[in-house]
Design a protein around this motif. Structure first.
Motif, short mmCIF file in Angstrom:
data_model
loop_
_atom_site.label_atom_id
_atom_site.label_comp_id
_atom_site.label_asym_id
_atom_site.label_seq_id
_atom_site.Cartn_x
_atom_site.Cartn_y
_atom_site.Cartn_z
N ALA A 125 0.87 -1.17 0.00
CA ALA A 125 0.00 0.00 0.00
C ALA A 125 0.91 1.23 0.00
O ALA A 125 2.10 1.13 0.35
N VAL A 126 0.37 2.37 -0.39
CA VAL A 126 1.15 3.61 -0.28
C VAL A 126 0.23 4.71 0.25
O VAL A 126 -0.94 4.81 -0.14
N GLY A 127 0.78 5.49 1.20
CA GLY A 127 -0.02 6.55 1.80
C GLY A 127 0.74 7.25 2.90
O GLY A 127 1.91 6.93 3.16
N LEU A 128 0.07 8.21 3.53
CA LEU A 128 0.66 8.96 4.64
C LEU A 128 -0.23 8.83 5.87
O LEU A 128 -1.41 9.16 5.85
N HIS A 129 0.35 8.34 6.95
CA HIS A 129 -0.35 8.15 8.23
C HIS A 129 -0.81 9.50 8.80
O HIS A 129 -0.07 10.48 8.70
#
Ligand code: NI
Length: 254
Positions: free
Chosen positions: A60-64
Motif C-alpha cells: 500500500a502507499v499513503g501517509l499516516h
C-alpha cells in the motif's frame, strides 16, 4: 490453515536483523499473503525491496495521519498517486485516516485524508483507514466518498460506531487488541460484523496478542486473532480463517 495478515509494517527497524526468520515463522503459521501498510511515501523504496524478496507481500502507499503535521503538503498527493500507479504490487492506498487521540492538527489530517480518498477513488483502489478517537469525524469525511471501498484497520470502536462504518460498506479488521481481557467493547463489536466483512491483522511490530503481549509482534501471531474471533463468534477456527482469507482476497484483489 491459510491466513492473510492484512496490516503489517515489516519495513520497521525492529525487523532489520531477522526478517528472514520472521518470514519462516509466518510461512509455518500458514500466512500466505500480507498487506504492507505505508506510513510515509519516503519508506516506499524499502517496502518495494522487501516485496521483491518476499512475493507474498503486497503493498500500500499513503501517509499516516500522525505524519501529516511533519510531512503533509498538497504536492504529496501527486507523489502518492504517481507511486500508486508505478507498481503493480500496490493493492491499496494507506494508511490514512484520522487520529485525534492527542487532538492536534485536525484540519491538516482531514485534508490529507480527503486527498488520499480521492486518489483511491480515482484509481479504483481500496483504502486502509486508521481511526483513533475520531469515529464521528472519520464517518463524516468518508460519507462524502460513496464509491470508496476499504477497511477500518486495528478496529477498536464500539458497536454503534461499528454499525456506522458497516453501513458505508467498510470491512472491519481486528488486531491483537481483541485478545486482551479488558477489550470488552471490541469483543462486542466483533460479534456484529457480518462474516463477509471480517478481516484480521497484526499491525506488527505493535500490539502483540496474548500470550505474547508486550513483546515484538510479527505476522505469524495473526493466528491468535483468528482463534479469539472464533471463540467470540462461537464458530469454528477454520470457518474464520477461510472467511477472512477470502475477504482479504476480495477487498484487495489479491
Ligand atoms: Ni499501521
Amino acid at each position: 490453515m491459510r491466513l492473510v495478515d492484512t496490516h503489517v509494517h515489516v519495513n520497521f527497524p525492529e525487523y532489520d536483523r531477522d526478517l528472514a526468520e520472521v518470514r519462516q515463522r509466518w510461512q509455518s503459521a500458514g500466512v500466505c499473503r500480507l498487506v504492507h501498510s505505508c506510513v510515509n511515501p519516503a519508506d516506499f523504496p524499502k517496502m518495494q525491496a522487501i516485496a521483491q524478496h518476499f512475493p507474498e507481500v503486497s503493498l500500500a502507499v499513503g501517509l499516516h495521519p500522525l505524519s501529516t503535521a511533519e510531512f503533509w503538503q498538497d504536492q504529496l498527493a501527486e507523489q502518492i498517486k504517481t507511486l500508486a500507479q508505478s507498481d503493480s504490487r500496490i493493492v491499496a492506498i494507506g494508511e490514512t485516516g484520522l487520529d485525534f487521540y492527542k487532538a492536534e492538527n485536525q484540519p491538516e489530517q482531514i485534508t490529507a485524508f480527503q486527498h488520499q480518498l480521492a486518489i483511491a477513488q480515482d484509481l479504483g483502489l481500496p483504502v486502509i483507514i486508521h481511526c483513533r478517537e475520531s469515529a464521528h469525524a472519520t464517518y463524516e469525511v468518508l460519507k462524502d466518498f460513496p464509491n470508496i471501498r476499504g477497511v477500518m484497520h486495528c478496529w477498536a470502536g464500539n458497536p454503534q460506531e461499528t454499525e456506522w462504518f458497516l453501513s458505508l460498506g467498510m470491512y472491519i479488521s481486528f488486531s491483537g487488541i481483541i485478545t486482551f481481557k479488558n477489550a470488552k467493547q471490541i469483543h462486542e463489536s466483533s460479534k456484529i460484523v457480518p462474516s463477509d466483512r471480517l478481516l484480521i491483522e497484526t499491525d506488527c511490530p505493535f500490539l502483540a496478542p496474548h500470550p505474547q503481549r508486550g513483546k515484538r509482534n510479527e505476522p505469524a501471531l495473526v493466528k491468535y486473532v483468528a482463534h479469539k474471533l472464533a471463540e467470540l463468534r462461537q464458530t469454528d477456527i477454520l470457518e474464520i480463517t477461510e472467511q477472512t482469507t477470502n475477504n482479504a482476497f476480495t477487498l484487495f484483489n489479491l
